[in-house]
Design a protein around this motif. Structure first.
Motif, PDB file in Angstrom:
ATOM      1  N   PRO A 395       0.838  -1.203   0.000  1.00  0.00           N
ATOM      2  CA  PRO A 395       0.000   0.000   0.000  1.00  0.00           C
ATOM      3  C   PRO A 395       0.872   1.253   0.000  1.00  0.00           C
ATOM      4  CG  PRO A 395       0.044  -1.019   2.175  1.00  0.00           C
ATOM      5  CD  PRO A 395       0.729  -1.972   1.248  1.00  0.00           C
ATOM      6  N   ALA A 396       0.273   2.369  -0.350  1.00  0.00           N
ATOM      7  CA  ALA A 396       1.022   3.634  -0.340  1.00  0.00           C
ATOM      8  C   ALA A 396       1.598   3.864   1.056  1.00  0.00           C
ATOM      9  CB  ALA A 396       0.101   4.785  -0.723  1.00  0.00           C
ATOM     10  N   PRO A 397       2.866   4.256   1.141  1.00  0.00           N
ATOM     11  CA  PRO A 397       3.504   4.419   2.448  1.00  0.00           C
ATOM     12  C   PRO A 397       3.020   5.665   3.164  1.00  0.00           C
ATOM     13  CG  PRO A 397       5.016   5.069   0.710  1.00  0.00           C
ATOM     14  CD  PRO A 397       3.793   4.548   0.036  1.00  0.00           C
ATOM     15  N   VAL A 398       1.982   5.527   3.984  1.00  0.00           N
ATOM     16  CA  VAL A 398       1.403   6.671   4.685  1.00  0.00           C
ATOM     17  C   VAL A 398       1.600   6.567   6.195  1.00  0.00           C
ATOM     18  CG1 VAL A 398      -0.316   7.101   2.903  1.00  0.00           C
ATOM     19  CG2 VAL A 398      -0.858   5.530   4.757  1.00  0.00           C
ATOM     20  N   GLY A 399       2.371   5.564   6.624  1.00  0.00           N
ATOM     21  CA  GLY A 399       2.600   5.385   8.054  1.00  0.00           C
ATOM     22  C   GLY A 399       3.642   6.356   8.597  1.00  0.00           C
ATOM     23  N   PHE A 400       3.826   6.337   9.928  1.00  0.00           N
ATOM     24  CA  PHE A 400       4.716   7.290  10.601  1.00  0.00           C
ATOM     25  C   PHE A 400       5.781   6.564  11.416  1.00  0.00           C
ATOM     26  CE2 PHE A 400       0.967   9.770   9.739  1.00  0.00           C
ATOM     27  CZ  PHE A 400       1.437  11.056   9.504  1.00  0.00           C
ATOM     28  N   LEU A 401       7.019   6.980  11.222  1.00  0.00           N
ATOM     29  CA  LEU A 401       8.099   6.634  12.142  1.00  0.00           C
ATOM     30  C   LEU A 401       8.205   7.782  13.129  1.00  0.00           C
ATOM     31  CD1 LEU A 401      10.605   4.997  13.082  1.00  0.00           C
ATOM     32  CD2 LEU A 401      11.942   6.361  11.456  1.00  0.00           C
ATOM     33  N   ILE A 402       8.021   7.488  14.416  1.00  0.00           N
ATOM     34  CA  ILE A 402       8.084   8.514  15.460  1.00  0.00           C
ATOM     35  C   ILE A 402       9.387   8.351  16.229  1.00  0.00           C
ATOM     36  CG2 ILE A 402       6.991   9.452  17.518  1.00  0.00           C
ATOM     37  CD1 ILE A 402       4.333   8.361  16.517  1.00  0.00           C
ATOM     38  N   PHE A 403      10.247   9.364  16.186  1.00  0.00           N
ATOM     39  CA  PHE A 403      11.484   9.323  16.957  1.00  0.00           C
ATOM     40  C   PHE A 403      11.243  10.041  18.274  1.00  0.00           C
ATOM     41  CE2 PHE A 403      15.767  11.232  17.913  1.00  0.00           C
ATOM     42  CZ  PHE A 403      16.273  10.061  18.462  1.00  0.00           C
ATOM     43  N   GLY A 404      11.300   9.281  19.341  1.00  0.00           N
ATOM     44  CA  GLY A 404      10.995   9.793  20.676  1.00  0.00           C
ATOM     45  C   GLY A 404       9.918   8.940  21.308  1.00  0.00           C
ATOM     46  N   GLY A 405      10.230   8.286  22.419  1.00  0.00           N
ATOM     47  CA  GLY A 405       9.271   7.368  23.025  1.00  0.00           C
ATOM     48  C   GLY A 405       8.636   7.896  24.294  1.00  0.00           C
ATOM     49  N   ASN A 406       8.559   9.225  24.450  1.00  0.00           N
ATOM     50  CA  ASN A 406       7.967   9.810  25.646  1.00  0.00           C
ATOM     51  C   ASN A 406       6.468   9.522  25.693  1.00  0.00           C
ATOM     52  OD1 ASN A 406       6.645  12.169  24.069  1.00  0.00           O
ATOM     53  ND2 ASN A 406       8.812  12.288  23.505  1.00  0.00           N
ATOM     54  N   GLU A 407       5.825   9.913  26.782  1.00  0.00           N
ATOM     55  CA  GLU A 407       4.411   9.586  26.974  1.00  0.00           C
ATOM     56  C   GLU A 407       3.529  10.185  25.883  1.00  0.00           C
ATOM     57  OE1 GLU A 407       0.924   9.754  30.451  1.00  0.00           O
ATOM     58  OE2 GLU A 407       2.945  10.541  30.860  1.00  0.00           O
ATOM     59  N   PHE A 408       3.813  11.415  25.493  1.00  0.00           N
ATOM     60  CA  PHE A 408       3.024  12.027  24.426  1.00  0.00           C
ATOM     61  C   PHE A 408       3.157  11.231  23.130  1.00  0.00           C
ATOM     62  CE2 PHE A 408       3.100  14.754  20.651  1.00  0.00           C
ATOM     63  CZ  PHE A 408       1.781  15.162  20.633  1.00  0.00           C
TER      64      PHE A 408
END
Length: 597
Positions: A395-408
């Motif tokens: 599928p079209a790559p619409v996902g997110f890599l999030i750098f930072g594992g804090n609570e938010f």
């Protein structure tokens, strides 16, 4: 009207970039508009006569350009990318090549009335697929990673192998006596010279780069010069072994430890685009249109045998016993367009055959270009649909890599996952990663821009990066890395707490342009809000409850994060909301309990 040589050269350059831009726009390999431009410039209008423009320099230029293109492709071949498919690739470039050669040659002999020797030479030339057409097609088709890795490796490795096979057939063709012995001798010398020089020069160059003996500003120039030197040196040692030598040298550098090839690769990619574009126009301008039309009927028959008989047999024999499904094999069978190496090699051998006194040697060029045009057009237009039908298209790559594992970040990741968006969370802090895993969030423990991440971090479905960590220095490194990988328009970060600083302390402009998401929020502001009990809330908009009502209900104190439009697409709020969300959309915001509305 005759044009000055400098005008023609500039015109070729302008047409090259126009064709590349057009190909990017219509999502097709650039070879198609480039071929059309060459045919229009050459046989249709007579504006460009490549032989008159370059004279005796034409084919040395073609040869050196092909060497650079192959070296650049080999620089991207890291053995770790192969995974469990190394045997399949090895079989495709050996057994698959042999099958194609032996099946297509009789078809060319019978359907085009070609002499056997010419038929086997043509068959050898068209065994190659080529990265210049395969890789752009992979970007458009988006097959799963197993198919993509196999086709990319095959396209690059098969080029020198097909060229060597063509050399051997040519040597057999021009040998007046003891043809078999002469051919076997030529084969041994070619493989020995190409392999030994490729390994030796790859080792020496990697050691030189590792020790920093070449100043940074000279690295690209030095490597380019070495590539050209190795190519010609190998050719002097053994006829046409240069392609094998530069390919092996490129693979050696790509897999050498502690050698950074990113800068070299970026420079070579830029150079290769220019060379490929110019070469296609120059070589296409030499095609005899009348001859192409005359052989069209028989050529189509040969292509049918090539695509529907030789290729399926080669792929299914090469992948026997592998973990590939029949659907994956079927797409590999179909995605085999011919490219620049076939065009360049056919042009080289046509000239050599003409020098040997063979009549109609240029028929070889016309036939190869017919194969290139047919395979690129048909497979470019059908591969995407076929991949979708077979169920092997990502599928079209619409996902997110999030750098930072804090609570938010963890709250945000879970909200995105609830909206069926692929998420991967990365952090160098084990406590944050452990907490994310406990909450069922896919994670990567480490720096996502590291060499280890490049080998092991699975980014399937990931099209965007959010940099939400408190690590200021690492944030800029991660941002700039993924700006190069995904594009600047797909990497976003939080605003800096201190915008007005001494000019010498400011980050670069490209990094600053990526900042300003979530209403220009800073890391400190988000962390403070979460600590005070703020939580994420998804609110649907309707005709009776519009975005203006949502703003008023929350008294302007909410922090807008994402909008999910009526089609389910997730859109990020930047530093402001320039286009208000429409009814039917859903707003995801960070809201303090007392501010909910």
């Amino acid at each position: 009207m005759a044009m000055e040589p400098v005008v023609l050269l500039v015109l070729i350059g302008l047409l090259s970039i126009i064709c590349q831009l057009l190909a990017h726009r219509i999502k097709l390999p650039a070879i198609l508009p480039l071929l059309i431009a060459g045919v229009v410039m050459g046989p249709m209008t007579g504006i460009l006569d490549s032989d008159a423009l370059f004279g005796d320099l034409l084919f040395p230029i073609v040869s050196l350009s092909v060497a650079i293109i192959l070296f650049e492709g080999a620089l991207s071949l890291n053995f770790t990318d192969l995974g469990t498919h190394g045997r399949t690739v090895r079989n495709l470039v050996t057994l698959g090549v042999a099958v194609s050669w032996l099946v297509v040659a009789p078809a060319a002999h019978w359907l085009l009335d070609m002499p056997w020797a010419f038929a086997f030479l043509f068959s050898a030339i068209v065994t190659v697929t080529g990265p210049t057409v395969v890789i752009p097609m992979l970007r458009a088709v988006r097959p799963n990673k197993h198919i993509g890795q196999i086709l990319r490796w095959e396209g690059i490795i098969i080029d020198p192998i097909g060229a060597i096979l063509a050399v051997l057939v040519f040597e057999f063709l021009v040998s007046s006596q003891n043809a078999l012995a002469h051919t076997l001798m030529a084969f041994g010398k070619t493989v020995l010279a190409g392999t030994s020089l490729g390994i030796l020069c790859g080792y020496l160059l990697s050691a030189t780069l590792r020790k920093g003996l070449i100043p940074g500003y000279l690295v690209n120039t030095a490597v380019l010069t070495v590539v050209l030197g190795v190519f010609e040196g190998a050719n002097l040692a053994a006829h046409e072994s240069g392609l094998l030598a530069v390919t092996i040298m490129g693979v050696w550098l790509a897999n050498a430890k502690d050698v950074d090839v990113e800068g070299i690769l970026e420079f070579k990619e830029t150079l290769s685009v220019l060379l490929i574009s110019g070469l296609f126009i120059i070589l296409a301008a030499r095609v005899d249109f009348d001859q192409l039309y005359a052989i069209a009927g028989g050529a189509i028959g040969v292509i049918v045998v090539m695509l529907l008989v030789a290729r399926p047999i080669g792929v299914f024999l090469s992948s026997w016993g592998s973990s590939l499904t029949w659907q994956q094999k079927a797409l590999i069978v179909w995605m085999a367009p011919r490219g620049i190496i076939a065009a360049a090699v056919s042009a080289l051998f046509a000239l050599k055959l003409e020098q040997q006194g063979y009549d109609n040697a240029n028929l070889l060029v016309s036939l190869v270009f017919f194969v290139i045009i047919f395979t690129v057009v048909v497979q470019s237009l059908t591969s995407k649909r076929l991949a979708k039908m077979l169920g092997v298209r990502e599928p079209a790559p619409v996902g997110f890599l999030i750098f930072g594992g804090n609570e938010f970040s963890r709250m945000l990741a879970k909200e995105l996952m609830a909206a069926d968006v692929a998420v991967k969370l990365a952090d160098t802090n084990w406590a944050s990663i452990s907490a994310a895993r406990m909450e069922g969030i896919p994670t990567y423990f480490g720096n996502p821009s590291s060499e280890h991440a490049q080998r092991t971090l699975d980014l399937t479905g990931i099209g965007y990066v959010l940099v939400l960590s408190p690590y200021k220095q690492l944030n800029s490194l991660v941002t700039q890395h993924f700006q190069d990988v995904l594009g600047s328009e797909r990497v976003f970060g939080l605003s800096l707490a201190e915008q007005k600083r001494f000019e010498g302390h400011q980050p670069n402009e490209r990094y600053l342009k990526s900042l300003g998401i979530f209403g220009n929020a800073t890391y400190g502001k988000l962390a403070s809000l979460v600590a005070k009990g703020a939580r994420l809330k998804k609110t649907p908009l309707t005709e009776s409850y519009r975005y203006e009502d949502y703003q008023q209900a929350n008294q302007g104190t909410f922090t807008p994060l994402f909008m999910v439009d009526p089609q389910g697409r997730v859109k990020l709020f930047r530093d402001d909301v320039s286009t208000p969300p429409t009814p039917g959309a859903q707003i995801i915001s960070l809201i303090r309990p007392e501010d909910e509305g």
